[in-house]
Design an enzyme around this catalytic site. Sequence first.
Site, PDB file in Angstrom:
ATOM      1  N   ARG A   1       0.817  -1.211   0.000  1.00 23.59           N
ATOM      2  CA  ARG A   1       0.000   0.000   0.000  1.00 23.59           C
ATOM      3  C   ARG A   1       0.853   1.264   0.000  1.00 23.59           C
ATOM      4  O   ARG A   1       0.581   2.220  -0.732  1.00 23.59           O
ATOM      5  CB  ARG A   1      -0.932  -0.018   1.212  1.00 23.59           C
ATOM      6  CG  ARG A   1      -1.852   1.183   1.293  1.00 23.59           C
ATOM      7  CD  ARG A   1      -2.839   1.031   2.447  1.00 23.59           C
ATOM      8  NE  ARG A   1      -3.466   2.320   2.710  1.00 23.59           N
ATOM      9  CZ  ARG A   1      -3.431   2.954   3.866  1.00 23.59           C
ATOM     10  NH1 ARG A   1      -2.800   2.425   4.899  1.00 23.59           N
ATOM     11  NH2 ARG A   1      -4.029   4.116   4.008  1.00 23.59           N
TER      12      ARG A   1
ATOM     13  N   HIS B   1       0.731   3.925  -3.005  1.00 23.21           N
ATOM     14  CA  HIS B   1       0.221   5.268  -2.757  1.00 23.21           C
ATOM     15  C   HIS B   1       1.254   6.336  -3.110  1.00 23.21           C
ATOM     16  O   HIS B   1       0.877   7.453  -3.487  1.00 23.21           O
ATOM     17  CB  HIS B   1      -0.212   5.407  -1.297  1.00 23.21           C
ATOM     18  CG  HIS B   1      -1.562   4.820  -1.033  1.00 23.21           C
ATOM     19  ND1 HIS B   1      -2.475   5.412  -0.188  1.00 23.21           N
ATOM     20  CD2 HIS B   1      -2.165   3.698  -1.510  1.00 23.21           C
ATOM     21  CE1 HIS B   1      -3.581   4.672  -0.156  1.00 23.21           C
ATOM     22  NE2 HIS B   1      -3.407   3.625  -0.944  1.00 23.21           N
TER      23      HIS B   1
ATOM     24  N   HIS C   1      -5.500  -7.436  -4.459  1.00 26.34           N
ATOM     25  CA  HIS C   1      -6.459  -7.511  -3.356  1.00 26.34           C
ATOM     26  C   HIS C   1      -6.472  -8.896  -2.709  1.00 26.34           C
ATOM     27  O   HIS C   1      -7.127  -9.078  -1.673  1.00 26.34           O
ATOM     28  CB  HIS C   1      -7.867  -7.189  -3.850  1.00 26.34           C
ATOM     29  CG  HIS C   1      -8.143  -5.726  -3.920  1.00 26.34           C
ATOM     30  ND1 HIS C   1      -9.052  -5.191  -4.793  1.00 26.34           N
ATOM     31  CD2 HIS C   1      -7.640  -4.671  -3.236  1.00 26.34           C
ATOM     32  CE1 HIS C   1      -9.107  -3.881  -4.638  1.00 26.34           C
ATOM     33  NE2 HIS C   1      -8.238  -3.546  -3.705  1.00 26.34           N
TER      34      HIS C   1
ATOM     35  N   TRP D   1     -10.523 -10.005   1.272  1.00 22.19           N
ATOM     36  CA  TRP D   1     -11.088 -10.408  -0.009  1.00 22.19           C
ATOM     37  C   TRP D   1     -10.929 -11.913  -0.223  1.00 22.19           C
ATOM     38  O   TRP D   1     -11.685 -12.502  -0.996  1.00 22.19           O
ATOM     39  CB  TRP D   1     -10.395  -9.663  -1.143  1.00 22.19           C
ATOM     40  CG  TRP D   1     -10.776  -8.233  -1.302  1.00 22.19           C
ATOM     41  CD1 TRP D   1     -11.630  -7.701  -2.227  1.00 22.19           C
ATOM     42  CD2 TRP D   1     -10.317  -7.124  -0.522  1.00 22.19           C
ATOM     43  NE1 TRP D   1     -11.731  -6.345  -2.065  1.00 22.19           N
ATOM     44  CE2 TRP D   1     -10.936  -5.950  -1.021  1.00 22.19           C
ATOM     45  CE3 TRP D   1      -9.442  -6.985   0.563  1.00 22.19           C
ATOM     46  CZ2 TRP D   1     -10.713  -4.682  -0.504  1.00 22.19           C
ATOM     47  CZ3 TRP D   1      -9.211  -5.721   1.097  1.00 22.19           C
ATOM     48  CH2 TRP D   1      -9.838  -4.591   0.566  1.00 22.19           C
TER      49      TRP D   1
ATOM     50  N   ASP E   1     -14.547  -4.107  -7.332  1.00 17.12           N
ATOM     51  CA  ASP E   1     -14.124  -5.490  -7.563  1.00 17.12           C
ATOM     52  C   ASP E   1     -15.074  -6.146  -8.563  1.00 17.12           C
ATOM     53  O   ASP E   1     -14.643  -6.709  -9.582  1.00 17.12           O
ATOM     54  CB  ASP E   1     -14.151  -6.300  -6.257  1.00 17.12           C
ATOM     55  CG  ASP E   1     -13.264  -5.736  -5.181  1.00 17.12           C
ATOM     56  OD1 ASP E   1     -12.138  -5.311  -5.504  1.00 17.12           O
ATOM     57  OD2 ASP E   1     -13.685  -5.712  -4.007  1.00 17.12           O
TER      58      ASP E   1
END
Length: 354
Positions: free
Chosen positions: A82, A86, A232, A274, A304
């Site tokens: 992440r 980002h 994910h 997920w 998704d």
Amino acid sequence: MGGMRLLVLFGAIALAQGASIPHASGAAQPPLRRTLTAAATAFGPVQRLRGGSDKMKEELSAARKEIWDLCEEKNCNPVLVRLGWHDAGTHDVNIKEWPKCGGAIGSIRFKPEIEHGANAGLAGVVKMLEPIKDKYKSVSWADLFQMGGAVAIEHAGGPKIAMRYGRVDGPDAAACSPQGNLPDAEPNDKGVYGGAGGTASTEAKEPGDHLRKVFYRMGMNDKEIVALSGAHTLGRAWKDRSGLGADKTKFTDGSATVRNDGKAGCGKAGGSSWTEKWLKFDNSYFKVVADDKADKELLKLSTDKVLFVDEGFKKYAEKYRDDEKAFFDDYAAAHKKLSECGAKFEPEGGIVLD
């Protein structure tokens, strides 16, 4: 851009994964050892050591080993992915001036970017990497952030990404991109995804259109959007931070084995994942999203589900569901491309590790 819905692709890889990372929880964070407020002095541009690329290569290799050990010890793979995404995901391919173009330039270490809603919890991840940065002076912050994501994917059983290093850091807070360049998970109360902020509007009434506005701005295409969505398979969403998912599920309450290597450990319990094994990188995400009979405790967001509905995305999503090798190949290429968005390399061609 309500911060409670900034959670897809970049944000959703665990909006604070909850691993044992200092202050990566929802608690108030004390000042970093090198406070983010004193931006220019706290995280100045990388100073290359004498000895040239050989010294840099030696230090990059050592830093990579230490990041691998962090993943082994803290189960922090999702937040490392992440953080790297980002930082890189602010890139605007239409802005030619560096560092105004954003991207993998290390600017996420500065205020105000680190305080953007989509970056909640990431100050603690920057702090976690500080000892490595302090030890290996020739490694830029931009390289460290991108290295973290690539190592985290490989450690979790994913493909080895053909990274190159030597990124130059944005020198100060003036390099920060405006808030609004990262994608949303769900629409706001007016039924609109994204907003007019950032370097270009990402507003759209349909999730597929929103994703394209975000990723096309970075120079990505439909195949790369779908491949990157497959990450994910790692991480969780946290209801108290994003407004999405559950407080905990049978896959996140700490009772399940979720690591790729079968070892115990998951970091802080809670959130919604997920996939069942959310510290294992594979093509499970696509199988879950496509399966109407998948366990209801597994997360499926609008961004998704659109992958198997939108005609431009569907062929890739179905391919990755059925062929893990194809997914790994395309994911590795897309991740590498993302990690180089907006980057300036010294030496010019970058440095490749063995």
